[in-house]
Design an enzyme around this catalytic site. Structure first.
Site, short mmCIF file in Angstrom:
data_model
loop_
_atom_site.label_atom_id
_atom_site.label_comp_id
_atom_site.label_asym_id
_atom_site.label_seq_id
_atom_site.Cartn_x
_atom_site.Cartn_y
_atom_site.Cartn_z
CD GLU A 156 9.83 34.92 15.73
OE1 GLU A 156 9.09 35.91 15.65
OE2 GLU A 156 9.70 33.92 15.01
CG HIS A 176 13.50 32.46 12.48
ND1 HIS A 176 12.43 32.07 11.72
CD2 HIS A 176 14.06 33.49 11.80
CE1 HIS A 176 12.34 32.82 10.65
NE2 HIS A 176 13.31 33.71 10.66
CD GLU A 204 5.94 3.71 16.87
OE1 GLU A 204 6.88 4.16 17.55
OE2 GLU A 204 5.30 2.70 17.19
CD GLN A 207 3.37 26.79 18.82
OE1 GLN A 207 3.25 27.38 19.89
NE2 GLN A 207 3.75 27.39 17.70
CG ASP A 208 2.88 19.12 16.82
OD1 ASP A 208 2.27 18.06 16.59
OD2 ASP A 208 3.77 19.22 17.70
CG ASN A 209 5.08 25.67 14.79
OD1 ASN A 209 3.99 25.82 15.32
ND2 ASN A 209 6.19 26.23 15.25
NE ARG A 249 8.78 28.87 5.20
CZ ARG A 249 7.64 29.53 5.34
NH1 ARG A 249 7.44 30.29 6.43
NH2 ARG A 249 6.69 29.47 4.42
NE ARG A 261 -1.35 -1.51 3.73
CZ ARG A 261 -1.57 -1.51 5.06
NH1 ARG A 261 -2.77 -1.25 5.55
NH2 ARG A 261 -0.57 -1.76 5.89
CE LYS A 280 12.44 26.42 16.80
NZ LYS A 280 13.14 27.52 16.09
CG HIS A 333 15.54 25.46 12.82
ND1 HIS A 333 14.21 25.50 12.48
CD2 HIS A 333 16.09 24.48 12.07
CE1 HIS A 333 13.96 24.56 11.58
NE2 HIS A 333 15.09 23.92 11.32
CE1 TYR A 372 8.26 24.52 11.78
CE2 TYR A 372 9.09 25.03 13.98
CZ TYR A 372 8.55 25.44 12.77
OH TYR A 372 8.31 26.78 12.54
CG ASP A 392 13.64 35.45 8.02
OD1 ASP A 392 13.35 34.33 7.54
OD2 ASP A 392 13.29 35.81 9.16
C1 LIG Z 1 6.79 30.67 14.27
C2 LIG Z 1 5.36 31.10 14.40
C3 LIG Z 1 4.82 32.07 13.59
N1 LIG Z 1 3.52 32.44 13.74
C4 LIG Z 1 2.98 33.45 12.82
C5 LIG Z 1 3.73 34.76 12.82
C6 LIG Z 1 3.63 35.23 11.39
O1 LIG Z 1 2.45 36.01 11.23
C7 LIG Z 1 3.48 33.95 10.57
C8 LIG Z 1 4.73 33.55 9.84
O2 LIG Z 1 5.78 33.57 10.79
P1 LIG Z 1 7.30 33.50 10.32
O3 LIG Z 1 7.46 34.34 9.07
O4 LIG Z 1 8.17 33.80 11.50
O5 LIG Z 1 7.42 31.97 9.90
P2 LIG Z 1 8.83 31.23 9.60
O6 LIG Z 1 9.72 32.12 8.81
O7 LIG Z 1 8.46 29.91 9.06
O8 LIG Z 1 9.48 31.05 11.03
C9 LIG Z 1 9.79 29.77 11.54
O9 LIG Z 1 10.86 29.30 10.78
C10 LIG Z 1 12.05 28.89 11.42
C11 LIG Z 1 12.76 27.93 10.52
C12 LIG Z 1 11.88 28.38 12.79
O10 LIG Z 1 12.58 27.49 13.26
C13 LIG Z 1 10.88 28.99 13.67
O11 LIG Z 1 10.09 28.01 14.29
C14 LIG Z 1 9.98 29.95 13.02
O12 LIG Z 1 10.56 31.22 13.28
O13 LIG Z 1 3.12 32.92 11.51
C15 LIG Z 1 2.69 31.86 14.68
O14 LIG Z 1 1.52 32.21 14.79
N2 LIG Z 1 3.22 30.91 15.51
C16 LIG Z 1 4.53 30.49 15.41
O15 LIG Z 1 4.94 29.60 16.17
#
Ligand SMILES: Cc1cn([C@H]2C[C@H](O)[C@@H](COP(=O)(O)OP(=O)(O)O[C@H]3O[C@H](C)C(=O)[C@H](O)[C@H]3O)O2)c(=O)[nH]c1=O
Length: 187
Positions: free
Chosen positions: A142, A61, A28, A46-48, A58, A23, A71, A118, A131, A167
């Protein structure tokens, strides 16, 4: 399931056990007991998930002080170069970075403890990055380091990177020394 040490203490590459069949496959992606036994003794809160197109970078951070995040990083679709920079005060590898390709194909994960900056670059046409974090997002704590910092000299393996306005305004690695980030706990 294999937890492989890297040259940076506490930074681990995880190779899950994969169960292929006619399939597709099963594995895991997290198991509290097994990951604690592998040395990851943190709780995740928290999971992102983020989706990015080819050439995106990206990062770099991190969150400072009580909001420092560990993470557990993985790629659900596509391929990225995942990068972790050790910014733990007192660490013998302070300012050193480790990078590894994470992909839907290799199913590798990177465990990044608190105290690291990261970032990742996208090597496939698109990538979905997923993550688990050991602390909640806290905008005020941040911080960002510019991705192309000359002292870190990270090879992101992408041409003309796509980088967010936020960034592009990040500080240099030299500037972070002025702010406490995370004290590495002596073993
Ligand atoms: C990180 C985060 C962001 N946000 C909101 C804030 C902004 O309005 C939007 C995009 O955020 P950002 O541009 O900071 O997303 P990334 O550039 O992917 O940032 C992440 O990318 C690098 C690789 C990382 O390791 C961090 O976890 C994280 O900073 O999501 C949230 O609501 N919750 C969150 O935990």
């Amino acid at each position: 399931m294999e937890f492989k040490k890297t040259f940076i203490e506490d930074l681990l590459v995880i190779k899950p056990d994969i169960f292929p069949d006619e399939r597709g496959y099963f594995f895991e992606s997290f198991n509290k007991k097994k990951y604690e036994a592998g040395g990851i003794e943190f709780q995740f809160v928290q999971d992102n998930v983020s989706k990015s197109k080819k050439g995106t970078v990206r990062g770099l951070h991190y969150q400072v002080g009580e909001y420092a995040q560990g993470k557990l990083c993985s790629v659900i679709f596509g391929k990225v170069l995942d990068v972790a920079v050790d910014i733990r005060f007192g660490s013998p590898t302070f300012g050193k970075y480790f990078s590894i390709e994470l992909s839907e194909e290799n199913k590798f994960q990177l465990w990044i403890p608190p105290g690291f900056a990261h970032g990742f670059s996208v090597l496939s046409d698109e990538a979905i990055f997923s993550y688990k974090c050991t602390n909640f997002y806290n905008k005020d704590s941040e911080r960002s380091i510019i991705f192309n910092d000359e002292d870190l000299n990270i090879d992101w393996k992408v041409e003309n990177p796509i980088v967010s306005e936020k960034d592009l305004r990040a500080i240099s690695f030299k500037q972070i020394n002025k702010e406490f980030i995370y004290q590495r706990r002596a073993k």
